[in-house]
Design an enzyme around this catalytic site. Structure first.
Site, PDB file in Angstrom:
ATOM      1  CE  LYS A 179     -58.602 -49.508  19.252  1.00  0.00           C
ATOM      2  NZ  LYS A 179     -59.037 -48.994  20.559  1.00  0.00           N
TER       3      LYS A 179
ATOM      4  CG  HIS B 171     -55.567 -48.154  16.856  1.00  0.00           C
ATOM      5  ND1 HIS B 171     -56.609 -47.995  15.972  1.00  0.00           N
ATOM      6  CD2 HIS B 171     -55.570 -47.047  17.649  1.00  0.00           C
ATOM      7  CE1 HIS B 171     -57.216 -46.845  16.217  1.00  0.00           C
ATOM      8  NE2 HIS B 171     -56.604 -46.248  17.224  1.00  0.00           N
TER       9      HIS B 171
HETATM   10  N1  LIG Z   1     -60.603 -41.852  23.869  1.00  0.00           N
HETATM   11  C1  LIG Z   1     -59.386 -41.823  23.341  1.00  0.00           C
HETATM   12  O1  LIG Z   1     -58.979 -40.852  22.692  1.00  0.00           O
HETATM   13  C2  LIG Z   1     -58.484 -42.981  23.583  1.00  0.00           C
HETATM   14  C3  LIG Z   1     -57.104 -42.903  23.289  1.00  0.00           C
HETATM   15  C4  LIG Z   1     -56.289 -43.998  23.601  1.00  0.00           C
HETATM   16  C5  LIG Z   1     -56.841 -45.114  24.209  1.00  0.00           C
HETATM   17  N2  LIG Z   1     -58.187 -45.149  24.452  1.00  0.00           N
HETATM   18  C6  LIG Z   1     -58.829 -46.267  25.125  1.00  0.00           C
HETATM   19  O2  LIG Z   1     -58.502 -46.138  26.517  1.00  0.00           O
HETATM   20  C7  LIG Z   1     -58.504 -47.445  27.106  1.00  0.00           C
HETATM   21  C8  LIG Z   1     -57.185 -47.664  27.851  1.00  0.00           C
HETATM   22  O3  LIG Z   1     -56.126 -47.618  26.927  1.00  0.00           O
HETATM   23  P1  LIG Z   1     -54.603 -47.757  27.407  1.00  0.00           P
HETATM   24  O4  LIG Z   1     -53.789 -47.751  26.163  1.00  0.00           O
HETATM   25  O5  LIG Z   1     -54.308 -46.793  28.493  1.00  0.00           O
HETATM   26  O6  LIG Z   1     -54.651 -49.230  28.011  1.00  0.00           O
HETATM   27  P2  LIG Z   1     -53.721 -49.888  29.160  1.00  0.00           P
HETATM   28  O7  LIG Z   1     -52.364 -49.294  29.159  1.00  0.00           O
HETATM   29  O8  LIG Z   1     -53.868 -51.365  28.998  1.00  0.00           O
HETATM   30  O9  LIG Z   1     -54.413 -49.443  30.529  1.00  0.00           O
HETATM   31  C9  LIG Z   1     -55.626 -50.001  30.961  1.00  0.00           C
HETATM   32  C10 LIG Z   1     -55.860 -49.531  32.372  1.00  0.00           C
HETATM   33  O10 LIG Z   1     -57.118 -50.049  32.832  1.00  0.00           O
HETATM   34  C11 LIG Z   1     -56.890 -50.658  34.108  1.00  0.00           C
HETATM   35  N3  LIG Z   1     -57.868 -51.733  34.326  1.00  0.00           N
HETATM   36  C12 LIG Z   1     -58.050 -52.834  33.578  1.00  0.00           C
HETATM   37  N4  LIG Z   1     -59.035 -53.597  34.097  1.00  0.00           N
HETATM   38  C13 LIG Z   1     -59.449 -52.958  35.214  1.00  0.00           C
HETATM   39  C14 LIG Z   1     -60.423 -53.243  36.201  1.00  0.00           C
HETATM   40  N5  LIG Z   1     -61.196 -54.337  36.122  1.00  0.00           N
HETATM   41  N6  LIG Z   1     -60.594 -52.360  37.200  1.00  0.00           N
HETATM   42  C15 LIG Z   1     -59.846 -51.240  37.281  1.00  0.00           C
HETATM   43  N7  LIG Z   1     -58.886 -50.920  36.390  1.00  0.00           N
HETATM   44  C16 LIG Z   1     -58.702 -51.772  35.359  1.00  0.00           C
HETATM   45  C17 LIG Z   1     -55.474 -51.184  34.026  1.00  0.00           C
HETATM   46  O11 LIG Z   1     -55.002 -51.440  35.328  1.00  0.00           O
HETATM   47  P3  LIG Z   1     -53.722 -52.419  35.601  1.00  0.00           P
HETATM   48  O12 LIG Z   1     -52.510 -51.541  35.385  1.00  0.00           O
HETATM   49  O13 LIG Z   1     -53.919 -52.826  37.017  1.00  0.00           O
HETATM   50  O14 LIG Z   1     -53.832 -53.546  34.642  1.00  0.00           O
HETATM   51  C18 LIG Z   1     -54.795 -49.998  33.354  1.00  0.00           C
HETATM   52  O15 LIG Z   1     -54.566 -48.961  34.283  1.00  0.00           O
HETATM   53  C19 LIG Z   1     -58.765 -48.429  25.960  1.00  0.00           C
HETATM   54  O16 LIG Z   1     -60.158 -48.691  25.903  1.00  0.00           O
HETATM   55  C20 LIG Z   1     -58.361 -47.637  24.722  1.00  0.00           C
HETATM   56  O17 LIG Z   1     -58.982 -48.080  23.549  1.00  0.00           O
HETATM   57  C21 LIG Z   1     -59.004 -44.112  24.159  1.00  0.00           C
END
Ligand SMILES: NC(=O)c1ccc[n+]([C@@H]2O[C@H](COP(=O)([O-])OP(=O)(O)OC[C@H]3O[C@@H](n4cnc5c(N)ncnc54)[C@H](OP(=O)(O)O)[C@@H]3O)[C@@H](O)[C@H]2O)c1
Length: 262
Positions: free
Chosen positions: A154, A150
């Site tokens: 991550k 990844h």
């Molecule tokens: N299930 C799947 O297929 C899949 C696929 C890809 C990723 N994921 C997972 O999805 C998650 C997010 O991935 P990403 O790549 O989108 O990460 P990212 O770009 O870092 O986004 C994280 C999001 O969470 C928000 N956040 C963080 N702390 C928070 C809090 N305390 N309260 C409210 N919002 C909060 C952030 O807000 P701010 O903008 O304000 O920081 C941002 O909007 C990870 O766990 C990743 O492993 C899963």
């Protein structure tokens, strides 16, 4: 009639992809897009929709048929409490949960439909089915190793998907991942033990997500691999599964349940 979808952590990379997928899906309608209270997007319009980014989750959830969440474990736990309060089904795509988070999801699923999906890609979920098939056929004789890669941002490792692959293989073999998993071999002066499932993790650049499982026999090696080309596969799977989840009864669901129901 279209399904009204709220997006939690709409400012994130996955949140933004989910917004794009909703705009492409005629069965979906965006009802709310949540960001943190001090976020620069707060109060701004969401591109292509008549919705503004908001921090008032309960209000937005109350007007939604389902919520999609890709955030961080503590943020997902807070969201699920709000979803229970408003009786809104929730698809949780966040990974890296600890037992306390999972327990909160299990408790919530007694009151609302909760779909826990460490990987929302349809292709990965098909891969899980293939892995279970391979494990039943040759898993007891094979040396099984799981390799995942990844992007450098991550924070959890191994990935939720890699762990899920290990669990599905163990389930097919009638054992548990906790008993078979080996997460590192540094300092171990002994050969590989029969039945071990080894995990290798790569974190580099902007790799979207790659998972490969090898079943090594004495004379041949079988490799089953999934490679995400872009984040659309996760967002597309999340939106289609959320549309399905919106009309389910309370309970804890997986992407397998969604695929089986198609
Ligand atoms: N299930 C799947 O297929 C899949 C696929 C890809 C990723 N994921 C997972 O999805 C998650 C997010 O991935 P990403 O790549 O989108 O990460 P990212 O770009 O870092 O986004 C994280 C999001 O969470 C928000 N956040 C963080 N702390 C928070 C809090 N305390 N309260 C409210 N919002 C909060 C952030 O807000 P701010 O903008 O304000 O920081 C941002 O909007 C990870 O766990 C990743 O492993 C899963």
């Amino acid at each position: 009639m279209s399904v009204k979808i709220a997006v939690n952590a709409a400012s994130g990379r996955m949140g933004q992809q989910v917004l794009r997928q909703i705009s492409r899906n005629p069965k979906a309608e965006l009802s709310a897009a949540f960001c943190r209270p001090k976020h620069r997007l707060l109060g701004r319009p969401v591109a292509n929709f008549n919705v503004i980014y908001s921090a008032n989750r309960q209000l937005g959830l109350a007007d939604s048929d389902v919520v999609i969440d890709f955030s961080l474990p503590d943020a997902s736990k807070a969201l699920i409490a709000d979803a229970v309060a408003t009786q809104t089904p929730a698809l949780i795509g966040t990974t890296g949960f600890q037992e306390q988070h999972l327990e909160a999801m299990r408790q919530a699923s007694k009151k609302i439909p909760v779909l826990l999906a460490p990987n929302t890609s349809i292709g990965v979920n098909l891969t899980l089915t293939l892995l279970a098939q391979a494990a039943k056929a040759i898993g007891a004789k094979a040396d099984i190793e799981i390799i995942e890669a990844h992007h450098k941002h991550k924070v959890d490792a191994p990935s939720g998907t890699a762990l899920r692959m290990g669990s599905e293989i163990c389930k097919a073999l009638g054992t548990e991942l906790d008993k078979q998993a080996v997460y590192q071999r540094v300092g171990r002066a002994e050969p590989r033990q029969q039945g071990e499932i080894g995990f290798s993790v790569i974190r580099a650049g902007e790799i979207i997500g790659e998972h490969e499982v090898i079943f090594a026999l004495d004379n041949e090696v079988i490799s089953i691999k999934h490679k995400a080309q872009n984040r659309d596969c996760f967002a597309e799977g999340a939106v289609t599964a959320a549309i399905w989840l919106a009309s389910q009864k309370p309970g804890l669901y997986s992407m397998q349940d969604f695929i089986a129901a198609q």
